[in-house]
Design a protein around this motif. Structure first.
Motif, PDB file in Angstrom:
ATOM      1  N   THR A 242       0.848  -1.196   0.000  1.00  0.00           N
ATOM      2  CA  THR A 242       0.000   0.000   0.000  1.00  0.00           C
ATOM      3  C   THR A 242       0.878   1.239   0.000  1.00  0.00           C
ATOM      4  N   LEU A 243       0.629   2.111  -0.942  1.00  0.00           N
ATOM      5  CA  LEU A 243       1.396   3.340  -1.084  1.00  0.00           C
ATOM      6  C   LEU A 243       0.563   4.510  -0.571  1.00  0.00           C
ATOM      7  N   THR A 244       1.115   5.270   0.362  1.00  0.00           N
ATOM      8  CA  THR A 244       0.452   6.458   0.908  1.00  0.00           C
ATOM      9  C   THR A 244       1.323   7.674   0.623  1.00  0.00           C
ATOM     10  N   ILE A 245       0.710   8.718   0.090  1.00  0.00           N
ATOM     11  CA  ILE A 245       1.446   9.932  -0.288  1.00  0.00           C
ATOM     12  C   ILE A 245       0.754  11.138   0.326  1.00  0.00           C
ATOM     13  N   VAL A 246       1.540  12.014   0.946  1.00  0.00           N
ATOM     14  CA  VAL A 246       1.040  13.329   1.337  1.00  0.00           C
ATOM     15  C   VAL A 246       1.916  14.371   0.651  1.00  0.00           C
ATOM     16  N   ASN A 247       1.287  15.433   0.198  1.00  0.00           N
ATOM     17  CA  ASN A 247       1.982  16.406  -0.639  1.00  0.00           C
ATOM     18  C   ASN A 247       1.797  17.813  -0.080  1.00  0.00           C
ATOM     19  N   CYS A 248       2.935  18.508   0.112  1.00  0.00           N
ATOM     20  CA  CYS A 248       2.920  19.883   0.619  1.00  0.00           C
ATOM     21  C   CYS A 248       3.470  20.812  -0.457  1.00  0.00           C
ATOM     22  N   GLY A 249       2.629  21.127  -1.423  1.00  0.00           N
ATOM     23  CA  GLY A 249       3.003  22.072  -2.469  1.00  0.00           C
ATOM     24  C   GLY A 249       4.082  21.599  -3.406  1.00  0.00           C
ATOM     25  N   HIS A 250       4.299  20.289  -3.520  1.00  0.00           N
ATOM     26  CA  HIS A 250       5.388  19.736  -4.316  1.00  0.00           C
ATOM     27  C   HIS A 250       4.840  19.119  -5.608  1.00  0.00           C
TER      28      HIS A 250
END
Length: 375
Positions: A242-250
């Motif tokens: 399972t792949l989890t991604i969080v993104n902060c303006g990238h």
């Protein structure tokens, strides 16, 4: 021939002249030759020796102060010969020769100051590069069950280094990766990148939720920068396929699957670190053979004649074959060829490949997530 004479006159053990010194020396010698030819063609009276004063200044624009002194001595000697050979205005001509000597001293001082400043800038750049290399540890070739490779491509359009960062760690919560880009360049950017990476290398092992890691990193950035500074970042966790991604303006990572390239855009936009981002995770189920490309915005901004590098169109052809290290090497080669060897910004790249989930053991899952074992 003009360059061969000074090269042969170098004493044993002395380093050969730099390209800049050779250029300055050559230009000065050409000027002296032209003035001498004009004087000889004009007759016995010295009328143009005042032009010789430009020779040491011409050398000072490129050459070392030692070369400038040599050019000045030669220019003074040439001017003296023509001044003494003339019958009229000998005193005035000798005054010009004295002026050439004074100009030589000034030009040598200018060259000395220029050299010292260039050496200082080069030393600062070298120290910054060393600091950056210490901050960015090598990745891979294996992190947990993932094949991982990282690559840093330095810009050629400016001397300042950037603040791009990346890391991959095998934690109790799976393999966790971060890629980020600090606003600005130079030592301040490297310092902030080191702060972010230092914090991440600690909290990645301590926080069960990527959103908690984002909150910790945001506080670390906010304590270390001004109101207008920030860090864009994408955090990735792979756990049991399972792949989890969080993104902060990238820039969104690219998932490469069976010949397709899928941008993994976040469910909702979030500001960079330093602006209190509230992130929403994106979750994907990985398949064996999937590859994920993480990159900084230097890749998306690379252009040729106003046309951006077609990352998504070429990603599978460049990155979908061979090892992950081979893929990044192919991408760098294609990118440098696209921009004709001139990049405007540094680029950090991370490529991972998922081979399949590893068996889950009791030690692999923290007890506080599944409950304490029965006694």
């Amino acid at each position: 021939m003009l360059f061969g004479v000074p090269m042969r006159l170098l004493p044993p053990g002395r380093r050969p002249l730099s390209p800049g010194s050779r250029a300055g020396l050559g230009a000065a010698l050409v000027l002296l030759a032209l003035v001498s030819a004009i004087e000889l063609a004009d007759g016995s009276e010295a009328r143009y020796i005042g032009l010789i004063v430009a020779a040491p200044f011409l050398a000072a624009a490129f050459a070392s102060w030692r070369v400038v002194l040599g050019v000045g001595v030669l220019a003074t000697a040439v001017g003296g010969v023509f001044a003494l050979a003339g019958r009229e205005n000998r005193l005035a001509n000798l005054t010009i020769v004295v002026g050439i000597g004074l100009a030589t001293g000034i030009a040598a001082a200018v060259a000395f100051i220029r050299e010292r400043q260039a050496e200082r800038i080069a030393e600062l750049s070298r120290l910054a590069s060393v600091a950056q290399q210490a901050v960015l540890r090598p990745l891979g070739p294996q992190v947990g069950t993932l094949a991982v490779a990282g690559r840093y491509i330095s810009a050629t359009a400016a001397a300042d280094i950037g603040g791009d960062l990346y890391e991959a760690l095998d934690t109790p919560y799976g393999v966790r990766m971060i890629i980020g880009d600090v606003r600005g360049k130079g030592l301040d950017a490297v310092r902030l990148a080191s702060i972010v990476l230092g914090s991440y290398r600690h909290v990645a092992y301590e926080r069960a939720d990527l959103r908690a890691i984002v909150a910790d990193l945001d506080r670390a950035v906010a304590r270390s920068v001004g109101d207008e500074d920030f860090v864009t970042a994408a955090l990735v966790e792979e756990r049991g396929g399972t792949l989890t991604i969080v993104n902060c303006g990238h820039p969104a990572p690219l998932l490469l699957r069976r010949g397709e390239v899928i941008p993994l855009e976040p469910p909702a936009p979030a500001p960079p670190l330093g602006f209190m981002p509230v992130v929403r995770p994106r979750v994907e189920r990985l398949e064996p053979g999937d590859r994920l490309l993480l990159f900084t915005d230097g890749l998306g901004e690379a252009r040729r004649d106003g046309e951006f590098f077609p990352t998504a169109d070429r990603a599978w052809r460049l990155l979908g074959h061979g090892t992950v290290g081979d893929g990044l090497a192919s991408l760098e080669t294609a990118l440098v060829e696209w921009v004709h060897g001139r990049l405007d910004d540094d680029i950090a790249l991370v490529l991972m490949e998922y081979a399949g989930a590893r068996p889950v053991t009791a030690a692999a899952v923290p007890s506080w997530e599944v409950g304490a074992p029965e006694s």
